[in-house]
Motif scaffolding. Structure first.
Motif, PDB file in Angstrom:
ATOM      1  N   GLN A   1       0.720  -1.275   0.197  1.00 39.16           N
ATOM      2  CA  GLN A   1       0.053  -0.028   0.155  1.00 39.16           C
ATOM      3  C   GLN A   1       0.979   1.410   0.161  1.00 39.16           C
ATOM      4  O   GLN A   1       0.459   2.286  -0.789  1.00 39.16           O
ATOM      5  CB  GLN A   1      -0.900   0.088   1.119  1.00 39.16           C
ATOM      6  N   GLU A   2       1.995   1.304   0.953  1.00 36.28           N
ATOM      7  CA  GLU A   2       2.690   2.735   1.046  1.00 36.28           C
ATOM      8  C   GLU A   2       3.679   2.637  -0.227  1.00 36.28           C
ATOM      9  O   GLU A   2       4.085   4.071  -0.565  1.00 36.28           O
ATOM     10  CB  GLU A   2       3.530   2.418   2.385  1.00 36.28           C
ATOM     11  N   HIS A   3       4.218   1.790  -0.910  1.00 41.26           N
ATOM     12  CA  HIS A   3       5.043   1.710  -1.815  1.00 41.26           C
ATOM     13  C   HIS A   3       4.560   1.674  -3.509  1.00 41.26           C
ATOM     14  O   HIS A   3       5.462   1.968  -4.282  1.00 41.26           O
ATOM     15  CB  HIS A   3       6.281   0.821  -1.537  1.00 41.26           C
ATOM     16  N   SER A   4       3.117   1.291  -3.669  1.00 44.69           N
ATOM     17  CA  SER A   4       3.231   0.823  -4.945  1.00 44.69           C
ATOM     18  C   SER A   4       2.284   2.262  -5.619  1.00 44.69           C
ATOM     19  O   SER A   4       2.136   2.018  -6.940  1.00 44.69           O
ATOM     20  CB  SER A   4       2.007  -0.269  -4.814  1.00 44.69           C
ATOM     21  N   GLY A   5       1.752   3.089  -4.835  1.00 45.76           N
ATOM     22  CA  GLY A   5       1.131   4.289  -5.585  1.00 45.76           C
ATOM     23  C   GLY A   5      -0.379   3.995  -5.746  1.00 45.76           C
ATOM     24  O   GLY A   5      -0.926   4.695  -6.468  1.00 45.76           O
TER      25      GLY A   5
ATOM     26  N   ASP B   1       6.794  -9.661  -3.743  1.00 42.91           N
ATOM     27  CA  ASP B   1       7.934 -10.148  -4.673  1.00 42.91           C
ATOM     28  C   ASP B   1       8.469  -9.134  -5.732  1.00 42.91           C
ATOM     29  O   ASP B   1       9.544  -8.517  -6.018  1.00 42.91           O
ATOM     30  CB  ASP B   1       8.143 -11.350  -5.172  1.00 42.91           C
ATOM     31  N   LYS B   2       7.371  -8.609  -6.439  1.00 44.32           N
ATOM     32  CA  LYS B   2       7.505  -7.730  -7.366  1.00 44.32           C
ATOM     33  C   LYS B   2       8.023  -6.401  -6.799  1.00 44.32           C
ATOM     34  O   LYS B   2       8.896  -5.636  -7.518  1.00 44.32           O
ATOM     35  CB  LYS B   2       6.230  -7.509  -8.468  1.00 44.32           C
ATOM     36  N   MET B   3       7.371  -5.969  -5.903  1.00 48.47           N
ATOM     37  CA  MET B   3       7.663  -4.736  -5.333  1.00 48.47           C
ATOM     38  C   MET B   3       9.055  -4.638  -4.724  1.00 48.47           C
ATOM     39  O   MET B   3       9.513  -3.560  -4.851  1.00 48.47           O
ATOM     40  CB  MET B   3       6.733  -4.586  -3.946  1.00 48.47           C
ATOM     41  N   MET B   4       9.475  -5.721  -4.341  1.00 50.24           N
ATOM     42  CA  MET B   4      10.917  -5.715  -3.918  1.00 50.24           C
ATOM     43  C   MET B   4      12.011  -5.501  -4.919  1.00 50.24           C
ATOM     44  O   MET B   4      13.189  -5.059  -4.815  1.00 50.24           O
ATOM     45  CB  MET B   4      11.416  -7.177  -3.283  1.00 50.24           C
ATOM     46  N   THR B   5      11.524  -5.590  -6.300  1.00 52.23           N
ATOM     47  CA  THR B   5      12.200  -5.232  -7.411  1.00 52.23           C
ATOM     48  C   THR B   5      12.386  -3.669  -7.704  1.00 52.23           C
ATOM     49  O   THR B   5      12.753  -3.394  -8.744  1.00 52.23           O
ATOM     50  CB  THR B   5      11.949  -5.981  -8.758  1.00 52.23           C
ATOM     51  N   LEU B   6      11.498  -2.980  -7.157  1.00 54.20           N
ATOM     52  CA  LEU B   6      11.012  -1.624  -7.413  1.00 54.20           C
ATOM     53  C   LEU B   6      11.504  -0.591  -6.101  1.00 54.20           C
ATOM     54  O   LEU B   6      11.009   0.569  -5.908  1.00 54.20           O
ATOM     55  CB  LEU B   6       9.702  -1.494  -7.774  1.00 54.20           C
TER      56      LEU B   6
ATOM     57  N   ASP C   1      13.936   1.039  -5.421  1.00 55.60           N
ATOM     58  CA  ASP C   1      14.565   2.336  -5.458  1.00 55.60           C
ATOM     59  C   ASP C   1      13.777   3.595  -6.005  1.00 55.60           C
ATOM     60  O   ASP C   1      14.259   4.715  -6.445  1.00 55.60           O
ATOM     61  CB  ASP C   1      15.834   2.150  -6.356  1.00 55.60           C
ATOM     62  N   LEU C   2      12.305   3.062  -6.236  1.00 53.88           N
ATOM     63  CA  LEU C   2      11.686   3.824  -6.976  1.00 53.88           C
ATOM     64  C   LEU C   2      10.479   4.623  -5.912  1.00 53.88           C
ATOM     65  O   LEU C   2      10.206   4.075  -4.746  1.00 53.88           O
ATOM     66  CB  LEU C   2      10.445   3.403  -8.041  1.00 53.88           C
TER      67      LEU C   2
ATOM     68  N   ARG D   1       4.216   2.890  -9.354  1.00 47.38           N
ATOM     69  CA  ARG D   1       2.926   2.880  -9.693  1.00 47.38           C
ATOM     70  C   ARG D   1       2.828   2.732 -11.490  1.00 47.38           C
ATOM     71  O   ARG D   1       2.159   1.871 -12.221  1.00 47.38           O
ATOM     72  CB  ARG D   1       1.904   3.870  -9.433  1.00 47.38           C
ATOM     73  N   ALA D   2       3.708   3.764 -11.826  1.00 48.73           N
ATOM     74  CA  ALA D   2       4.075   3.893 -13.438  1.00 48.73           C
ATOM     75  C   ALA D   2       4.670   2.424 -14.064  1.00 48.73           C
ATOM     76  O   ALA D   2       4.245   2.156 -15.092  1.00 48.73           O
ATOM     77  CB  ALA D   2       4.941   4.924 -13.664  1.00 48.73           C
ATOM     78  N   ALA D   3       5.547   1.652 -13.131  1.00 49.10           N
ATOM     79  CA  ALA D   3       6.312   0.799 -13.729  1.00 49.10           C
ATOM     80  C   ALA D   3       5.150  -0.537 -13.422  1.00 49.10           C
ATOM     81  O   ALA D   3       5.314  -1.375 -14.337  1.00 49.10           O
ATOM     82  CB  ALA D   3       7.297   0.222 -12.734  1.00 49.10           C
ATOM     83  N   LEU D   4       4.439  -0.658 -12.773  1.00 50.32           N
ATOM     84  CA  LEU D   4       3.480  -1.587 -12.292  1.00 50.32           C
ATOM     85  C   LEU D   4       2.310  -1.704 -13.562  1.00 50.32           C
ATOM     86  O   LEU D   4       1.784  -2.555 -14.155  1.00 50.32           O
ATOM     87  CB  LEU D   4       2.649  -1.586 -11.056  1.00 50.32           C
TER      88      LEU D   4
END
Length: 105
Positions: free
Chosen positions: A11-15, A54-59, A61-62, A68-71
């Motif tokens: 929630q906090e990091h995905s946008g 797991d996907k969020m752990m690849t992001l 530095d964003l 959100r843009a990457a996802l």
């Protein structure tokens, strides 16, 4: 990290807001909020949380906006979110067959 902490991290990091995450996970906005508060999570939803985390752990530095843009980016055709929804819906169908499907297993 437990599921409650993972969903809060997402929630906090995905946008993405709770309604959007609910749509992605195939649950209500309220379920996302309950999970973040420590409510019980089914095994299939815990698996979804793990995959998304797991996907969020690849992001890491964003910023949330960049995450959100990457996802949601469709640069390679299908966005991560589209692929995630498609694959987890298909997997859930395979995990929990209907009574009619169960006869053929």
């Amino acid at each position: 990290m437990n599921n409650e902490e993972k969903i809060r991290y997402i929630q906090e990091h995905s946008g993405l807001n709770s309604k959007e995450l609910g749509d992605i996970f195939g649950v209500s906005r309220r379920s996302i909020q309950n999970w973040a508060s420590g409510s019980a999570i089914s095994e299939s939803n815990a698996t979804k949380i793990e995959l998304f985390y797991d996907k969020m752990m690849t992001l890491t530095d964003l910023t949330p906006k960049e995450s959100r843009a990457a996802l949601t980016s469709r640069a390679g055709g299908e966005s991560f979110i589209q692929g995630f929804k498609r694959s987890t819906k298909k997997a859930q169908t395979m995990i929990a067959p209907t009574p009619i499907e169960a006869r053929f297993i």
